[in-house]
Design an enzyme around this catalytic site. Structure first.
Site, PDB file in Angstrom:
ATOM      1  N   SER A 182       0.800  -1.225   0.000  1.00  0.00           N
ATOM      2  CA  SER A 182       0.000   0.000   0.000  1.00  0.00           C
ATOM      3  C   SER A 182       0.831   1.272   0.000  1.00  0.00           C
ATOM      4  O   SER A 182       0.381   2.302  -0.508  1.00  0.00           O
ATOM      5  CB  SER A 182      -0.940   0.013   1.205  1.00  0.00           C
ATOM      6  OG  SER A 182      -0.222  -0.074   2.425  1.00  0.00           O
ATOM      7  N   HIS A 210      -5.190  -3.718  -2.477  1.00  0.00           N
ATOM      8  CA  HIS A 210      -4.774  -2.818  -3.558  1.00  0.00           C
ATOM      9  C   HIS A 210      -4.501  -3.560  -4.859  1.00  0.00           C
ATOM     10  O   HIS A 210      -3.958  -2.972  -5.800  1.00  0.00           O
ATOM     11  CB  HIS A 210      -3.530  -2.030  -3.128  1.00  0.00           C
ATOM     12  CG  HIS A 210      -3.776  -1.118  -1.971  1.00  0.00           C
ATOM     13  ND1 HIS A 210      -4.188   0.187  -2.126  1.00  0.00           N
ATOM     14  CD2 HIS A 210      -3.689  -1.338  -0.630  1.00  0.00           C
ATOM     15  CE1 HIS A 210      -4.339   0.744  -0.935  1.00  0.00           C
ATOM     16  NE2 HIS A 210      -4.044  -0.165  -0.012  1.00  0.00           N
ATOM     17  N   LYS A 241     -11.986   0.254  -1.925  1.00  0.00           N
ATOM     18  CA  LYS A 241     -11.089   0.814  -2.930  1.00  0.00           C
ATOM     19  C   LYS A 241     -11.711   0.646  -4.318  1.00  0.00           C
ATOM     20  O   LYS A 241     -12.545   1.447  -4.716  1.00  0.00           O
ATOM     21  CB  LYS A 241      -9.705   0.191  -2.793  1.00  0.00           C
ATOM     22  CG  LYS A 241      -9.097   0.530  -1.418  1.00  0.00           C
ATOM     23  CD  LYS A 241      -7.821  -0.173  -1.116  1.00  0.00           C
ATOM     24  CE  LYS A 241      -7.226   0.298   0.193  1.00  0.00           C
ATOM     25  NZ  LYS A 241      -8.067   0.023   1.386  1.00  0.00           N
TER      26      LYS A 241
END
Length: 398
Positions: A182, A210, A241
């Site tokens: 990250s 991610h 996300k």
């Protein structure tokens, strides 16, 4: 001794506030987008994890509104008891199919997912082995378990093997790694990790917070990126996300998921994902499946910005992901740079020790599929200007 004595002492954030360079809790007056209204000012957003640009998608918003109207604002209980809706089951089935795993279970947050998975899987006589740059939620999941945690140097496979060799043969081992890290934006060395896991009888868990929607075939994440979907035992991820919502998940074989469902305290004793969050995430997943070109567009705009920064001589950490960290080296330079950039209408995230090693502080920038080249040209010019200002600055100059 009064436990509040530590609170009475001057903290680093007090000092930073006094100097006028405090970089946190800036108020947004608009939704997440490529350009936002931050504290009343037009600001290019380079600090969001809205990778696929779906948080304001009309279909996602409509799904959330309809779920709110039909099911209400919450579930008033845990999944274990009265808090399971047909919506939860549908999302889990759809995600399992997308990820080519037997079963998925969902958690109320991504952070809670790592707490719940690791603490359930890693028992008293087990070892959990972590990359030193893993997310904080992984570390907290290790602390919550009864096992022993070992850490290996970041992406250092020789060090990982040393740690594996140190584990008694009668003990179980879970290797846990971020898929896309990250802070640095680099991708883990999954082929080597899988090979070592097989050699030493370990299991592998990848945190794809991610990675989902970012890398791999159609955005399927790190294991897909390497063609190792059948070699990773557990995927963990988040909906906050790429999937434009809030919550998290675990994908694994059915027996593994059923075990965690019935033993994970963070799962059993937390209220379930709200109906609106579930429907927003499921709709975002549908859009990802229908529009895989968003993943390619994200890759293209990230590559464009990476090239622009390199051309301007800005010192970045190179990677293949939409996370582009820019070195500022000292914490105080990071704070000053964030302030100067915000004054110029660009928001970035400060990353200081202990999130990075001392002397390796960063400005973490991240990009979305609908960023434009024109905005990247504007932002990169301002970043270069600010980096040049803080480069030779001394702390006493503030």
């Amino acid at each position: 001794m009064d436990i509040f004595n530590k609170i009475a002492k001057t903290q680093i954030y007090d000092v930073v506030k006094e100097k006028g360079i405090y970089p946190y809790f800036h108020k947004l007056l608009s939704g997440q987008d490529i350009v936002v209204n931050m504290e009343g000012k037009r600001t290019i957003m380079l600090g969001s994890n809205n990778y696929l640009a779906l948080t304001n998608h009309p279909k996602v918003i409509k799904a959330g509104v309809e779920a709110l109207e039909k099911y209400g604002s919450g579930c008033s209980g845990s999944r274990f008891l009265n808090g399971t809706l047909d919506l939860h089951v549908k999302l889990e089935n759809d995600l399992a199919e997308f990820l080519n795993k037997e079963k998925v279970m969902t958690f109320s947050t991504g952070f809670q997912s790592n707490l719940g998975i690791i603490s359930a899987i890693v028992g008293r006589n087990d070892y959990v082995i972590c990359d030193k740059e893993n997310h904080a939620s992984i570390y907290d999941g290790c602390k919550l378990s009864y096992g022993k945690m070992l850490r290996y140097n970041h992406s250092d496979m020789a060090d990982l093997e040393i740690k594996l060799q140190s584990v008694p043969k009668e003990c179980g081992i879970l290797i846990v790694t971020d898929g896309v890290f990250s802070m640095g934006g680099d991708i883990c060395k999954l082929p080597e990790i899988v090979s070592l896991a097989k050699k030493y009888g370990a299991r592998v868990m990848v945190d794809d917070a991610h990675g989902l929607g970012v890398i791999g075939k159609g955005g399927r994440g790190t294991a897909s990126y390497y063609g190792l979907e059948d070699e990773v035992d557990i995927y963990m991820g988040t909906f906050s996300k790429s999937l434009a919502s809030l919550g998290g998940y675990m994908a694994a074989d059915e027996k593994v998921v059923e075990f965690v469902k019935h033993t994970s305290r963070p799962y059993i004793f937390s209220a379930s994902m709200t109906p609106a969050n579930v429907c927003c995430a499921n709709t975002a997943l549908d859009i990802l499946k229908q529009e895989p070109e968003r993943v390619e567009r994200l890759r293209e705009i990230s590559a464009y910005m990476r090239t622009k920064l390199k051309e301007k001589g800005v010192d970045i950490i190179d990677s293949e992901t939409p996370i582009i960290p820019i070195y500022t080296y000292q914490d105080f330079k990071t704070f000053v740079a964030c302030k100067l950039l915000l004054e110029r209408g660009v928001y970035v995230n400060p990353v200081i020790s202990p999130a990075t090693p001392v002397g390796k502080s960063l400005l973490r920038t991240s990009y979305t599929a609908n960023h434009t080249k024109e905005l990247m040209d504007e932002a990169s010019t301002k970043i270069k200007e600010v980096i040049d200002i803080v480069k030779d600055m001394k702390e006493e100059d503030i």
